[in-house]
Design an enzyme around this catalytic site. Structure first.
Site, short mmCIF file in Angstrom:
data_model
loop_
_atom_site.label_atom_id
_atom_site.label_comp_id
_atom_site.label_asym_id
_atom_site.label_seq_id
_atom_site.Cartn_x
_atom_site.Cartn_y
_atom_site.Cartn_z
N CYS A 51 0.84 -1.20 0.00
CA CYS A 51 0.00 0.00 0.00
C CYS A 51 0.88 1.25 0.00
O CYS A 51 1.80 1.36 0.81
CB CYS A 51 -0.91 0.00 1.22
SG CYS A 51 -2.01 1.44 1.28
N CYS A 55 0.45 5.20 6.62
CA CYS A 55 -0.16 5.08 7.95
C CYS A 55 0.86 4.52 8.94
O CYS A 55 1.40 3.43 8.72
CB CYS A 55 -1.40 4.19 7.89
SG CYS A 55 -2.61 4.71 6.65
N CYS A 58 0.63 0.78 10.28
CA CYS A 58 0.30 -0.33 9.37
C CYS A 58 1.53 -0.99 8.76
O CYS A 58 2.35 -0.32 8.11
CB CYS A 58 -0.63 0.18 8.27
SG CYS A 58 -1.23 -1.14 7.19
N CYS A 95 -16.00 -9.67 6.56
CA CYS A 95 -15.37 -8.41 6.15
C CYS A 95 -14.13 -8.72 5.31
O CYS A 95 -13.35 -9.61 5.65
CB CYS A 95 -14.97 -7.60 7.38
SG CYS A 95 -16.33 -7.33 8.54
N CYS A 126 -18.93 -6.75 4.30
CA CYS A 126 -18.27 -5.47 4.54
C CYS A 126 -16.98 -5.46 3.73
O CYS A 126 -16.30 -6.49 3.62
CB CYS A 126 -17.96 -5.29 6.03
SG CYS A 126 -17.14 -3.71 6.41
N CYS A 186 -19.20 1.84 8.22
CA CYS A 186 -18.41 1.29 9.33
C CYS A 186 -17.22 2.21 9.50
O CYS A 186 -16.38 2.32 8.60
CB CYS A 186 -17.96 -0.14 9.01
SG CYS A 186 -16.89 -0.89 10.26
N ARG A 264 -17.77 -2.15 17.91
CA ARG A 264 -17.02 -3.37 17.63
C ARG A 264 -15.67 -3.36 18.35
O ARG A 264 -14.85 -2.48 18.13
CB ARG A 264 -16.81 -3.55 16.12
CG ARG A 264 -18.13 -3.54 15.37
CD ARG A 264 -17.98 -3.93 13.90
NE ARG A 264 -19.25 -3.75 13.22
CZ ARG A 264 -20.27 -4.61 13.23
NH1 ARG A 264 -20.13 -5.75 13.89
NH2 ARG A 264 -21.39 -4.37 12.59
#
Length: 330
Positions: A51, A55, A58, A95, A126, A186, A264
């Protein structure tokens, strides 16, 4: 549902004596949700690593110095096989996450096939694929996607310290595209990234003052992965981890300010004690991700979760979430 919460009001909730905060959260929870029920969800990484976002938490970022190898989008049949296994293990919701800044249009046919296939199994769907263009959101809506996950991660003030490759406003734009397409939202974030309580107040405030509360609010505790910016900074600093009681307070305040949302209990559970998780359920959390892995980090596992729920006298949720029920009937 109130969407006019002030930061001062939310800060006052955080400051309540713990027993009073828990009482208020449980009272709100029981007014809108079935007591003693927890929704079981499974999360699968359908495209791992590579990616371009930076972030800081991550390990799938190209800027992270980890041994995680990037992979291509999974074959549709393999995804559906994983979904079937999750359903057979008791999950109600499946998900799927892809490590993209945003999906390419060429990827959408396979994504749509995954959504349709999982729905045919009778499970909620999701997706979390990064930023979405309006036409992509509409495609997912037409395929029957139930939820789209796109977290704001932290407070607007803290955000730029965690991510520089996209802005807080970029996040809100995707949420708006998802809403406009008619998909349930979400949206939550991560605590324990070195933020202050004021940042946690700002995080909850940003969610609770959206035009419509997210139907789903995942609250994650940072899992510090070495090789990531935050992992390198916090992995060997135990005192940097969020205090368990402060984590429970965050869950409770989310429940009070967003009474109909599913709260959640997400990443970080594998390092939480049974007692801490029990307090989170008392504070209004009513959904967990089960299985051995969350995208690329460890998770408690089906057997351990089943034992915990049995110990606490909790049962898997089978009905529809309050906000979705309200949306259907009103």
């Amino acid at each position: 549902m109130r969407t006019d919460w002030t930061r001062a009001e939310i800060a006052a909730l955080f400051d309540l004596p713990f027993d009073e905060l828990m009482f208020r959260a449980q009272t709100v929870h029981r007014a809108h949700h079935a007591a003693g029920e927890v929704q079981l969800c499974t999360l699968l990484s359908i495209k791992t690593g590579g990616c371009p976002e930076d972030c800081g938490y991550c390990n799938q970022s190209t800027s992270a110095d980890t041994e995680l190898k990037a992979s291509k989008l999974m074959d549709v049949r393999a995804v559906l096989q994983s979904a079937a296994q999750a359903r057979d293990a008791g999950s109600q919701r499946f998900c799927m996450g892809a490590a993209w800044r945003n999906p390419k249009d060429r990827d959408m046919p396979a994504i749509i096939e995954m959504v349709q296939g999982v729905r045919q199994m009778g499970m909620e769907t999701c997706m979390t694929l990064g930023m979405l263009e309006p036409h992509q959101a509409r495609q997912l809506a037409e395929a029957g996607l139930d939820y789209y996950n796109h977290n704001i991660d932290t407070s607007p003030e803290k955000y730029a310290e965690v991510i520089t490759t996209r802005t807080f406003e970029d996040r809100l734009d995707t949420l708006e595209n998802v809403r406009e397409a008619g998909i349930n939202v979400c949206c939550g974030g991560i605590v324990g990234m070195g933020e202050t309580r004021g940042d946690r107040v700002g995080f909850v405030h940003a969610l609770a003052t959206l035009p419509r509360h997210p139907e789903s609010v995942p609250v994650n505790a940072l899992v510090p992965v070495k090789g990531t910016v935050l992992g390198n900074m916090l992995a060997d600093t135990p005192l940097a981890a969020i205090d368990d009681i402060e984590f429970v307070r965050t869950v409770a305040v989310a429940r009070i300010t967003m009474p109909l949302s599913m709260v959640r209990l997400s990443a970080g559970r594998e390092s939480m004690s049974d007692a801490t998780q029990a307090l989170c359920f008392m504070a209004g959390a009513n959904s967990i991700f089960t299985g051995d892995k969350l995208l690329t980090t460890g998770n408690a596992g089906d057997d351990k979760d089943a034992a915990l729920l049995a110990k606490l006298g909790l049962v898997p949720m089978v009905g529809e979430e309050p906000m979705r029920k309200e949306k259907t009937c009103c």
